[in-house]
Scaffold this active site. Structure first.
Site, PDB file in Angstrom:
ATOM      1  N   ARG A  94      10.267  58.729 -29.845  1.00 33.05           N
ATOM      2  CA  ARG A  94      10.231  57.340 -30.333  1.00 33.05           C
ATOM      3  C   ARG A  94      10.477  56.372 -29.182  1.00 33.05           C
ATOM      4  O   ARG A  94       9.909  55.266 -29.149  1.00 33.05           O
ATOM      5  CB  ARG A  94      11.291  57.142 -31.413  1.00 33.05           C
ATOM      6  CG  ARG A  94      11.427  55.716 -31.927  1.00 33.05           C
ATOM      7  CD  ARG A  94      10.221  55.227 -32.668  1.00 33.05           C
ATOM      8  NE  ARG A  94       9.807  56.144 -33.733  1.00 33.05           N
ATOM      9  CZ  ARG A  94       8.745  55.957 -34.504  1.00 33.05           C
ATOM     10  NH1 ARG A  94       7.961  54.894 -34.324  1.00 33.05           N
ATOM     11  NH2 ARG A  94       8.419  56.828 -35.447  1.00 33.05           N
ATOM     12  N   ASN A 141      18.070  60.824 -35.033  1.00 31.02           N
ATOM     13  CA  ASN A 141      17.578  61.534 -36.210  1.00 31.02           C
ATOM     14  C   ASN A 141      16.058  61.460 -36.308  1.00 31.02           C
ATOM     15  O   ASN A 141      15.384  61.242 -35.306  1.00 31.02           O
ATOM     16  CB  ASN A 141      18.267  61.062 -37.486  1.00 31.02           C
ATOM     17  CG  ASN A 141      18.724  62.251 -38.324  1.00 31.02           C
ATOM     18  OD1 ASN A 141      17.901  62.948 -38.906  1.00 31.02           O
ATOM     19  ND2 ASN A 141      20.027  62.499 -38.358  1.00 31.02           N
ATOM     20  N   HIS A 147      13.545  59.513 -37.300  1.00 36.48           N
ATOM     21  CA  HIS A 147      12.708  58.444 -36.747  1.00 36.48           C
ATOM     22  C   HIS A 147      12.762  58.433 -35.229  1.00 36.48           C
ATOM     23  O   HIS A 147      11.742  58.205 -34.562  1.00 36.48           O
ATOM     24  CB  HIS A 147      13.140  57.086 -37.301  1.00 36.48           C
ATOM     25  CG  HIS A 147      12.130  56.001 -37.105  1.00 36.48           C
ATOM     26  ND1 HIS A 147      12.206  55.095 -36.065  1.00 36.48           N
ATOM     27  CD2 HIS A 147      11.007  55.682 -37.805  1.00 36.48           C
ATOM     28  CE1 HIS A 147      11.178  54.264 -36.146  1.00 36.48           C
ATOM     29  NE2 HIS A 147      10.445  54.590 -37.182  1.00 36.48           N
ATOM     30  N   CYS A 148      13.935  58.700 -34.668  1.00 39.58           N
ATOM     31  CA  CYS A 148      14.098  58.721 -33.208  1.00 39.58           C
ATOM     32  C   CYS A 148      13.270  59.822 -32.552  1.00 39.58           C
ATOM     33  O   CYS A 148      12.894  59.704 -31.386  1.00 39.58           O
ATOM     34  CB  CYS A 148      15.556  58.959 -32.830  1.00 39.58           C
ATOM     35  SG  CYS A 148      16.759  57.893 -33.625  1.00 39.58           S
ATOM     36  N   LEU A 149      13.029  60.891 -33.289  1.00 39.05           N
ATOM     37  CA  LEU A 149      12.412  62.090 -32.731  1.00 39.05           C
ATOM     38  C   LEU A 149      10.931  62.213 -33.074  1.00 39.05           C
ATOM     39  O   LEU A 149      10.323  63.255 -32.846  1.00 39.05           O
ATOM     40  CB  LEU A 149      13.171  63.327 -33.225  1.00 39.05           C
ATOM     41  CG  LEU A 149      14.604  63.428 -32.674  1.00 39.05           C
ATOM     42  CD1 LEU A 149      15.455  64.341 -33.550  1.00 39.05           C
ATOM     43  CD2 LEU A 149      14.594  63.928 -31.233  1.00 39.05           C
TER      44      LEU A 149
END
Length: 368
Positions: free
Chosen positions: A94, A354, A356-358
């Site tokens: 992200r 989490n 969304h970050c990944l």
């Protein structure tokens, strides 16, 4: 792949909202032993679960280092998941991947922001980060997408959320942090956002979630769910450090209009926990100078807001927490046309983020 000297806005491109149709989702395979416990093996298992959950709805491409290629390919052996070799420093695509932009003529391009591992040598989370700095360009090369490069301007994809209709939401805690773009004023930063996302209105929330080691990324705190509507992490516990942060954000949202002149509709999402890593979990992380230390006394920035919208689905984290069921119900109510899939998010959270970050969605071309 051509690197362009113009900006997306000047060329008629914009960043679409996450709910726009997608061609695929990008991920990066975790292996960094000074961030992921036990050599990354539990996190890799969590990534397999995540990739397979997304692959039910659309294709997934997982980038992996040469040393982990065979391991990742074996675990991700199914038709809708592609595994490609790209060197990297960690899995946060992200923030390291490109921000894709589209126009009305069926073209997709990408913005390659500067990256300094969330602060460089002033609070950054690891060094070096040169392979992560190169990742966005390599993704765009693979996809044959022309590239916009913001040389000298640092930004992570997790620090912005757009509605696709002219508004971006971000946080002062991150974008105005001295360890990102100290040479630029707030107005200058807004100008870069306007030019590269094609937005007209920048909504500044004061802070993100408490103890978010990215310096308060908005994608862990407040996200768009449709134009004019956002989902905000929330607590009514006045003793929780997040209480003041949530209420300050609510004050901004209630007193702001978006680019279309709309008042915001704000949905509240409970914050799980408080959540902490165990001493055993922290002991499984290699302690390396210059990398983020893991400490069981430090609260984890757990959040149900850190979910991903895919074609027909919502992929959200669960934490074996009493609030899991309420979070699922809220997402199902807000997204009645999507299937809500919750997967265990603890191993991802232990690494500092989490779902969304990944992940990084790649929008589908649009012709109007």
């Amino acid at each position: 792949m051509k690197t362009l000297n113009s900006t997306p806005r000047a060329d008629g491109f914009h960043m679409p909202a996450e709910w726009a149709p997608q061609t695929q989702v990008w991920m990066v395979w975790p292996e960094r032993p000074d961030n992921w416990r036990l050599g990354g093996k539990p996190a890799q298992a969590a990534h397999v679960t995540l990739a397979k959950a997304i692959a039910r709805f659309e294709p997934v491409t997982v980038a992996v280092s040469a040393g982990q290629y065979e391991n990742a390919r074996r675990q991700l052996d199914q038709p809708n998941i592609r595994v490609v070799e790209i060197s990297n420093d960690d899995a946060w695509v992200r923030d390291t991947g490109p921000t894709f932009v589209i126009n009305d003529h069926g073209e997709v391009r990408g913005v390659d922001w500067g990256f300094n591992a969330w602060g460089g040598f002033d609070g950054g989370l690891y060094a070096p980060w040169n392979r992560d700095e190169e990742l966005a360009a390599k993704v765009l090369e693979m996809e044959r997408c022309q590239r916009y490069q913001t040389e000298g301007f640092v930004l992570e994809g997790g620090s912005i959320h757009v509605d696709g209709e002219g508004t971006v939401i971000t946080t002062e805690e991150c974008l105005l942090n001295r360890n990102r773009n100290p040479h630029l004023s707030r107005e200058q930063i807004e100008a870069v956002l306007r030019d590269h996302l094609a937005v007209d209105t920048v909504v500044w929330l004061p802070d993100g979630l408490y103890n978010d080691e990215t310096d308060g990324h908005v994608d862990n705190f407040c996200c768009y769910v449709r134009p004019g509507e956002v989902l905000l992490a929330w607590t009514d516990d006045s003793n929780d450090p997040n209480y003041a942060r949530c209420h300050a954000a609510m004050d901004v949202l209630k007193n702001t209009r978006d680019a279309k002149g709309r008042e915001f509709i704000v949905h509240k999402m409970p914050i799980p926990g408080p959540l902490f890593a165990t001493a055993e979990e922290c002991a499984g992380v290699d302690q390396v100078a210059g990398s983020q230390e893991r400490d069981p006394s430090v609260r984890l920035a757990g959040s149900y807001v850190n979910f991903l919208i895919v074609n027909g689905g919502i992929i959200a984290p669960s934490f074996d927490d009493p609030a899991d069921a309420e979070a699922r119900a809220i997402l199902a109510r807000i997204f009645p046309d999507h299937e809500v899939v919750m997967i265990p998010g603890r191993e991802l959270l232990l690494g500092g983020g989490n779902i969304h970050c990944l992940t990084q969605q790649q929008p589908a071309p649009v012709k109007r």
